[in-house]
Structure formats: C-alpha cells, structure tokens
Design a protein around this motif. Sequence first.
Motif, PDB file in Angstrom:
ATOM      1  N   PHE A 136       0.870  -1.175   0.000  1.00 28.93           N
ATOM      2  CA  PHE A 136       0.000   0.000   0.000  1.00 28.93           C
ATOM      3  C   PHE A 136       0.907   1.225   0.000  1.00 28.93           C
ATOM      4  CE2 PHE A 136      -3.175   2.603   2.765  1.00 28.93           C
ATOM      5  CZ  PHE A 136      -3.626   3.278   1.636  1.00 28.93           C
ATOM      6  N   GLN A 137       0.901   1.938  -1.107  1.00 26.35           N
ATOM      7  CA  GLN A 137       1.789   3.092  -1.302  1.00 26.35           C
ATOM      8  C   GLN A 137       0.974   4.377  -1.212  1.00 26.35           C
ATOM      9  OE1 GLN A 137       4.419   2.884  -4.752  1.00 26.35           O
ATOM     10  NE2 GLN A 137       4.073   5.057  -5.160  1.00 26.35           N
ATOM     11  N   LEU A 180      -0.658  12.232   3.527  1.00 30.27           N
ATOM     12  CA  LEU A 180      -1.976  11.663   3.805  1.00 30.27           C
ATOM     13  C   LEU A 180      -1.988  10.905   5.128  1.00 30.27           C
ATOM     14  CD1 LEU A 180      -3.148  10.329   0.329  1.00 30.27           C
ATOM     15  CD2 LEU A 180      -3.732  12.480   1.457  1.00 30.27           C
ATOM     16  N   LEU A 181      -0.851  10.330   5.499  1.00 28.43           N
ATOM     17  CA  LEU A 181      -0.761   9.632   6.776  1.00 28.43           C
ATOM     18  C   LEU A 181      -0.369  10.595   7.894  1.00 28.43           C
ATOM     19  CD1 LEU A 181      -1.084   6.848   7.995  1.00 28.43           C
ATOM     20  CD2 LEU A 181       1.317   6.386   7.483  1.00 28.43           C
ATOM     21  N   GLN A 182       0.541  11.497   7.575  1.00 32.83           N
ATOM     22  CA  GLN A 182       1.047  12.416   8.595  1.00 32.83           C
ATOM     23  C   GLN A 182      -0.049  13.335   9.129  1.00 32.83           C
ATOM     24  OE1 GLN A 182       4.527  14.621   7.265  1.00 32.83           O
ATOM     25  NE2 GLN A 182       5.494  14.147   9.221  1.00 32.83           N
ATOM     26  N   GLN A 183      -0.966  13.753   8.251  1.00 37.21           N
ATOM     27  CA  GLN A 183      -2.030  14.648   8.708  1.00 37.21           C
ATOM     28  C   GLN A 183      -3.019  13.936   9.618  1.00 37.21           C
ATOM     29  OE1 GLN A 183      -3.486  15.884   4.888  1.00 37.21           O
ATOM     30  NE2 GLN A 183      -4.959  14.204   4.677  1.00 37.21           N
ATOM     31  N   ARG A 221     -13.525   6.258  -0.840  1.00 37.87           N
ATOM     32  CA  ARG A 221     -13.925   6.140   0.569  1.00 37.87           C
ATOM     33  C   ARG A 221     -13.196   4.979   1.254  1.00 37.87           C
ATOM     34  NH1 ARG A 221     -19.002   7.504  -1.658  1.00 37.87           N
ATOM     35  NH2 ARG A 221     -19.690   5.319  -1.665  1.00 37.87           N
ATOM     36  N   LEU A 222     -13.038   3.876   0.538  1.00 41.21           N
ATOM     37  CA  LEU A 222     -12.310   2.740   1.109  1.00 41.21           C
ATOM     38  C   LEU A 222     -10.863   3.099   1.401  1.00 41.21           C
ATOM     39  CD1 LEU A 222     -13.680  -0.208  -1.051  1.00 41.21           C
ATOM     40  CD2 LEU A 222     -14.004   0.120   1.410  1.00 41.21           C
ATOM     41  N   LEU A 223     -10.255   3.882   0.509  1.00 37.83           N
ATOM     42  CA  LEU A 223      -8.875   4.303   0.737  1.00 37.83           C
ATOM     43  C   LEU A 223      -8.774   5.207   1.955  1.00 37.83           C
ATOM     44  CD1 LEU A 223      -7.686   4.939  -2.926  1.00 37.83           C
ATOM     45  CD2 LEU A 223      -6.945   3.113  -1.400  1.00 37.83           C
ATOM     46  N   ASP A 224      -9.725   6.132   2.103  1.00 36.15           N
ATOM     47  CA  ASP A 224      -9.733   6.997   3.291  1.00 36.15           C
ATOM     48  C   ASP A 224      -9.867   6.158   4.562  1.00 36.15           C
ATOM     49  OD1 ASP A 224      -9.354   9.513   2.175  1.00 36.15           O
ATOM     50  OD2 ASP A 224     -11.490   9.784   1.756  1.00 36.15           O
ATOM     51  N   LEU A 256      -6.565   4.447   5.325  1.00 34.18           N
ATOM     52  CA  LEU A 256      -5.622   5.401   5.912  1.00 34.18           C
ATOM     53  C   LEU A 256      -5.982   5.709   7.366  1.00 34.18           C
ATOM     54  CD1 LEU A 256      -5.285   7.748   2.836  1.00 34.18           C
ATOM     55  CD2 LEU A 256      -3.357   6.622   3.956  1.00 34.18           C
ATOM     56  N   ASP A 257      -7.274   5.886   7.637  1.00 31.55           N
ATOM     57  CA  ASP A 257      -7.717   6.165   9.008  1.00 31.55           C
ATOM     58  C   ASP A 257      -7.377   5.008   9.941  1.00 31.55           C
ATOM     59  OD1 ASP A 257      -8.725   8.631   8.262  1.00 31.55           O
ATOM     60  OD2 ASP A 257     -10.804   7.927   8.077  1.00 31.55           O
TER      61      ASP A 257
END
Length: 217
Positions: free
Chosen positions: A134-135, A140-143, A187-190, A193-194
């Motif tokens: 998963f790249q 996106l992760l830091q925030q 939405r699945l990607l968000d 990440l969450d």
Amino acid sequence: DGSWRSVVTVVLDTSSCLPERRLALWQDIVCDTFVGLDCKSDMRGAFWGAVSQSRIGPVAFTQVDSTAQRVFRTPSRIARASEDYVLMALGNSGVNGVFQDGREAVVSAGQFVIYDTTRPYELRFDDSFSQTIFQMPRKLLQQRVGSFDGLTATTFEGDRPLERLTYDFARNVSRTIELVDPAAASRLLDQTLDLLAMTLADRLHARMPDQSAHRSA
C-alpha cells in the motif's frame, strides 16, 4: 478527495522474457512501478517476478510475487527523486527482512511493516515471497497521526487485534478496489488510511513513558 477519480491497473510479469534477461527486466519494472530502487539476486536464470498494481489518484495497491532478492533504496536514488511516499508492506507468504533507521523488522504472513522513501532502506527476501504494498503520499498519513518516524522497520503483529484488523482490511481493500466505482474506492482508501493511522497511534501510545510518573518524580 475529489481528485481520486479513476482506478488504473498495470500488470507486469517476467515470465515472457528470456531467463537471462529477467533480472534486468525486473529492475526496470520495480523502478517504474514503485520508487527508484536497486535489486540484486543470486537466482540468475531461475529468477522470476510479477507485479500487478491498482492506482487511484496518488495512492496505489501493488501485488508482488517473486523469488529471493535484495532491494535497496540508496542515498543516490533518494537524491534524484521527487516522490515522498510511505509504503505499507503486507506479508502474504514468505519472510521479508526490512532495515531502516537503524532498526530491523522481520515480516511474515499476516504481519505488516511501514518504511519511508525519503530515507535509505533495504529489503531482504531469502526465498520466494508474496506481498501486497500500500503506497501513499506521506502527507496523507502524517495529517492523520503526526510523526511516525519511530515506527519504520517495526513489525506489526497478527496477534494484536487492531493490527490484525488493519492488515485484513488493507488486504481486502486491495482486492476490491477495482471492483467498485471510483467514489466507493476513494472512501475505502480513506478508511484504510484512518485505520492505519489509528494503529500507528496505538503503537506510539504504547511506547510513551508514563508522563504522570515523571511529574511525580
């Protein structure tokens, strides 16, 4: 994110190449599909590798199946690069050694690890393996979680409930992303990440010293 509008799929395989050319082709595949890397292998004519990637906007899931090799992200590669990614590697089969920031992680099936493309790292595969990568852009992760540099090259275990959930969810999303419409994929990607951010925060919290104990002292 409104920019995540379509899924692009790429499939590459060395099987159609002459055995003596496969490692050189793999070097080109890896560099084109991921970030700038160097690959070495003693497999010679027995070397084989295949990748399939689904990309939506700035995020990608990549399935990697290959034979024994070592992969290097070197300072010279980093100096020539503009990308700023975090990679989450989910072990499907085989064993992967990950070296970054002075740490070493060993990742087997059902476990995952993260590493950062802005600093050198080495991946070591002593036998055939299968991984899902998963790249994601670091921001996106830091925030979501803040700094996570202390968690690179750390094994996230399958026997920890939250870490197992994160592994299973990310792997299932990687299999589903091409089968749903782009809005659902986004939405699945968000959610992936969450969930990853929640897992990192949980591990960071577990590592923190007891601040009240310090204050009492």
